[in-house]
Design an enzyme around this catalytic site. Sequence first.
Site, PDB file in Angstrom:
ATOM      1  N   GLN A 173    -127.424 -17.623 117.296  1.00 32.88           N
ATOM      2  CA  GLN A 173    -127.461 -18.806 117.683  1.00 32.88           C
ATOM      3  C   GLN A 173    -126.833 -19.310 118.760  1.00 32.88           C
ATOM      4  O   GLN A 173    -127.169 -20.304 119.575  1.00 32.88           O
ATOM      5  CB  GLN A 173    -126.842 -19.430 116.432  1.00 32.88           C
ATOM      6  CG  GLN A 173    -126.871 -21.036 116.280  1.00 32.88           C
ATOM      7  CD  GLN A 173    -126.161 -21.488 115.025  1.00 32.88           C
ATOM      8  OE1 GLN A 173    -126.977 -21.503 114.044  1.00 32.88           O
ATOM      9  NE2 GLN A 173    -125.012 -21.866 115.114  1.00 32.88           N
ATOM     10  N   GLU A 213    -127.180 -28.289 121.128  1.00 35.29           N
ATOM     11  CA  GLU A 213    -125.629 -28.490 121.549  1.00 35.29           C
ATOM     12  C   GLU A 213    -125.562 -28.651 123.030  1.00 35.29           C
ATOM     13  O   GLU A 213    -124.540 -28.658 123.377  1.00 35.29           O
ATOM     14  CB  GLU A 213    -124.673 -27.700 120.903  1.00 35.29           C
ATOM     15  CG  GLU A 213    -124.968 -27.532 119.303  1.00 35.29           C
ATOM     16  CD  GLU A 213    -123.838 -26.618 118.720  1.00 35.29           C
ATOM     17  OE1 GLU A 213    -123.077 -26.203 119.518  1.00 35.29           O
ATOM     18  OE2 GLU A 213    -123.832 -26.585 117.453  1.00 35.29           O
ATOM     19  N   ASP A 250    -121.691 -16.852 118.176  1.00 35.46           N
ATOM     20  CA  ASP A 250    -122.054 -17.053 116.707  1.00 35.46           C
ATOM     21  C   ASP A 250    -123.315 -16.753 116.502  1.00 35.46           C
ATOM     22  O   ASP A 250    -124.206 -17.113 116.795  1.00 35.46           O
ATOM     23  CB  ASP A 250    -122.205 -18.522 116.651  1.00 35.46           C
ATOM     24  CG  ASP A 250    -122.250 -19.301 115.253  1.00 35.46           C
ATOM     25  OD1 ASP A 250    -122.282 -18.047 114.483  1.00 35.46           O
ATOM     26  OD2 ASP A 250    -122.281 -20.323 114.988  1.00 35.46           O
ATOM     27  N   GLU A 296    -118.858 -14.874 115.391  1.00 37.18           N
ATOM     28  CA  GLU A 296    -118.568 -15.737 114.156  1.00 37.18           C
ATOM     29  C   GLU A 296    -119.965 -15.398 113.355  1.00 37.18           C
ATOM     30  O   GLU A 296    -121.051 -14.823 113.975  1.00 37.18           O
ATOM     31  CB  GLU A 296    -118.717 -17.139 114.797  1.00 37.18           C
ATOM     32  CG  GLU A 296    -118.825 -18.238 113.756  1.00 37.18           C
ATOM     33  CD  GLU A 296    -119.120 -19.697 114.134  1.00 37.18           C
ATOM     34  OE1 GLU A 296    -118.347 -19.680 115.159  1.00 37.18           O
ATOM     35  OE2 GLU A 296    -119.774 -20.343 113.428  1.00 37.18           O
ATOM     36  N   ASP A 323    -117.837 -18.669 109.195  1.00 35.68           N
ATOM     37  CA  ASP A 323    -118.313 -20.063 109.116  1.00 35.68           C
ATOM     38  C   ASP A 323    -118.973 -20.365 107.776  1.00 35.68           C
ATOM     39  O   ASP A 323    -118.590 -20.646 106.699  1.00 35.68           O
ATOM     40  CB  ASP A 323    -119.328 -20.177 110.158  1.00 35.68           C
ATOM     41  CG  ASP A 323    -120.014 -21.475 110.112  1.00 35.68           C
ATOM     42  OD1 ASP A 323    -119.515 -22.543 109.530  1.00 35.68           O
ATOM     43  OD2 ASP A 323    -120.844 -21.982 111.206  1.00 35.68           O
ATOM     44  N   LYS A 348    -115.190 -26.941 109.455  1.00 39.52           N
ATOM     45  CA  LYS A 348    -115.944 -28.074 109.659  1.00 39.52           C
ATOM     46  C   LYS A 348    -115.772 -28.886 108.633  1.00 39.52           C
ATOM     47  O   LYS A 348    -115.936 -28.463 107.228  1.00 39.52           O
ATOM     48  CB  LYS A 348    -117.403 -27.561 109.513  1.00 39.52           C
ATOM     49  CG  LYS A 348    -117.873 -26.690 110.752  1.00 39.52           C
ATOM     50  CD  LYS A 348    -119.205 -26.152 110.281  1.00 39.52           C
ATOM     51  CE  LYS A 348    -119.937 -25.525 111.546  1.00 39.52           C
ATOM     52  NZ  LYS A 348    -121.106 -24.700 111.131  1.00 39.52           N
ATOM     53  N   ARG A 377    -120.606 -30.036 114.551  1.00 39.92           N
ATOM     54  CA  ARG A 377    -121.773 -29.734 114.010  1.00 39.92           C
ATOM     55  C   ARG A 377    -122.965 -29.872 115.086  1.00 39.92           C
ATOM     56  O   ARG A 377    -122.713 -30.328 116.067  1.00 39.92           O
ATOM     57  CB  ARG A 377    -122.464 -30.522 112.781  1.00 39.92           C
ATOM     58  CG  ARG A 377    -121.505 -30.439 111.534  1.00 39.92           C
ATOM     59  CD  ARG A 377    -121.071 -29.112 110.972  1.00 39.92           C
ATOM     60  NE  ARG A 377    -122.253 -28.415 110.474  1.00 39.92           N
ATOM     61  CZ  ARG A 377    -122.433 -27.721 109.571  1.00 39.92           C
ATOM     62  NH1 ARG A 377    -121.727 -28.159 108.336  1.00 39.92           N
ATOM     63  NH2 ARG A 377    -123.397 -26.921 109.052  1.00 39.92           N
ATOM     64  N   SER A 378    -123.990 -29.161 114.771  1.00 37.84           N
ATOM     65  CA  SER A 378    -125.063 -29.173 115.868  1.00 37.84           C
ATOM     66  C   SER A 378    -125.867 -30.425 115.844  1.00 37.84           C
ATOM     67  O   SER A 378    -126.113 -31.104 116.867  1.00 37.84           O
ATOM     68  CB  SER A 378    -126.527 -28.181 115.476  1.00 37.84           C
ATOM     69  OG  SER A 378    -126.812 -28.358 114.123  1.00 37.84           O
ATOM     70  N   LYS A 399    -114.410 -26.095 118.764  1.00 32.55           N
ATOM     71  CA  LYS A 399    -115.957 -25.645 119.263  1.00 32.55           C
ATOM     72  C   LYS A 399    -116.663 -26.672 119.091  1.00 32.55           C
ATOM     73  O   LYS A 399    -116.970 -27.424 118.075  1.00 32.55           O
ATOM     74  CB  LYS A 399    -116.501 -24.498 118.414  1.00 32.55           C
ATOM     75  CG  LYS A 399    -117.787 -23.955 118.588  1.00 32.55           C
ATOM     76  CD  LYS A 399    -118.122 -22.897 117.837  1.00 32.55           C
ATOM     77  CE  LYS A 399    -119.221 -23.249 116.814  1.00 32.55           C
ATOM     78  NZ  LYS A 399    -119.989 -22.127 116.116  1.00 32.55           N
TER      79      LYS A 399
HETATM   80  C1  2PG Z   1    -122.370 -23.462 113.826  1.00 28.42           C
HETATM   81  C2  2PG Z   1    -122.898 -24.819 113.838  1.00 28.42           C
HETATM   82  C3  2PG Z   1    -122.162 -25.351 115.119  1.00 28.42           C
HETATM   83  P1  2PG Z   1    -124.707 -26.381 112.658  1.00 28.42           P
HETATM   84  O1  2PG Z   1    -123.021 -22.606 113.060  1.00 28.42           O
HETATM   85  O2  2PG Z   1    -121.261 -23.088 113.967  1.00 28.42           O
HETATM   86  O3  2PG Z   1    -122.385 -24.552 116.123  1.00 28.42           O
HETATM   87  O4  2PG Z   1    -124.067 -25.150 113.760  1.00 28.42           O
HETATM   88  O5  2PG Z   1    -123.961 -27.496 112.611  1.00 28.42           O
HETATM   89  O6  2PG Z   1    -126.034 -26.253 112.788  1.00 28.42           O
HETATM   90  O7  2PG Z   1    -124.243 -25.336 111.218  1.00 28.42           O
HETATM   91 MG    MG Z   2    -121.506 -20.939 112.987  1.00 28.48          MG
END
Ligand code: 2PG
Ligand code: MG
Length: 433
Positions: A173, A213, A250, A296, A323, A348, A377-378, A399
């Site tokens: 990702q 992002e 990640d 990650e 995560d 998060k 978040r994305s 991040k």
């Molecule tokens: C992640 C996040 C941020 P998402 O996986 O760490 O990059 O992505 O918000 O889509 O879960």
């Molecule tokens: Mg992640």
Amino acid sequence: MPTLSKLVARQVLDSRGRPTVEVEAHCIDGAVGRAIVPSGASTGRHEALELRDGDKSCYEGLSVHKAVGHVETEIALALHGFDLDDQEGIDATLVKLDGTTNKSRLGANAILGVSLAVAHAAAASHHEELYVHLNRLWRAKLQPGENAEPTMPMPMVNMISGGLHAGGNLDFQDFLMIPVGATSYTQALDMTCAVYRSLARVLGDGARLVGDEGGFGPRLASNGEAVERVIDAITKLELKPGRDVAIALDVASTHFYHENNHTYEFKSEGGRSLISAEMIDLLERWATRYPIVSIEDGLAEDDWEGWKELTARLGRSTQLIGDDLFATQVARLERGINSKAGNAVLIKLNQVGTLSETFNTLLLARRHGYRTVVSARSGETEDATIADLAVATGSGQIKIGSVARSERLAKYNRLLRIEADLGPKVKFAGWAE
Ligand code: 2PG
Ligand code: MG
């Protein structure tokens, strides 16, 4: 005492043009605090629930009118007259009022919007910067002798996107950089922007495609090529990969893990499929071949046995962040600590749903030597609360996404303002091996 007089909520849009919840908390003295809730794309199954209306005629089912309604009725009634400084009391009331384990009744988006708006309103009522107020709340949880000094975080910055965040063919990702040689946040940001621009030149036409992002989303031959392009961008600036600027990944592997046959299914590189042990071998080879300091979600969210093995093999030399694995939740992080799975946790706010629970996860991590990375978040907005949170709790790392698009820059710029506000003695986390 700053007293809550009114909660106002509305549906606004995030950086993908999808609805999200905005909350305003009004204080009797006229102070107002506002927060907007972010939203993920690579959402883990253990996250608190984001309540969506499911009415296909409205934003393809993604509207959040129910969550907005919960804020203005049930929640407003339950919190009326509360002391805005009593963040723990407010968050505990929200959790109890919801009554489910994953905040699915009122919606974690409704609950988090209120939890954060309240903190903003308290800061406004005290005529304080948010990070100062958050640092006071954080300090109150620490034991004497535990360091509570506000600290500028080291940024971990998206350069190339794949997976669910970009339309290219990459499985992983995020391909990120960490300016490990920087000695201040300002310098870290400067180095990051230099690498970002250098990477645009390296990718040429490939740099026209951008991920969610703000990082580049090119089509490349392999995941490894993405790492190599970022290394090219670093060396072209005459910086030394690993010493000045290091690589982070990640993998977000939950999202290409197939539970039925326990395999990680790649769409690039001829579509190979790897079992957990082979994924660990691959990550170990990469950690030797490339200047990678952080990985990650190298394995999926419930692959605990794999995580233990990965940590035993790489944990001494590499930051291994959970995560989807931990979902910012104390119970899951405790399991990780007890079984030696991972050595760092992504933080998060909307994975757990209140500020107080987020503090608890941060505290547990710190007390057990797990590193912490506060993360966006994305799907994001102009809300920059995470910048204040990272500084206030001395999280060490942040991040946010790439150094492009205003929803990302809102946080990077907020950090610049905080750095200036903290003055010449400001502490920077740096990168400790
Ligand atoms: C992640 C996040 C941020 P998402 O996986 O760490 O990059 O992505 O918000 O889509 O879960
Ligand atoms: Mg992640």
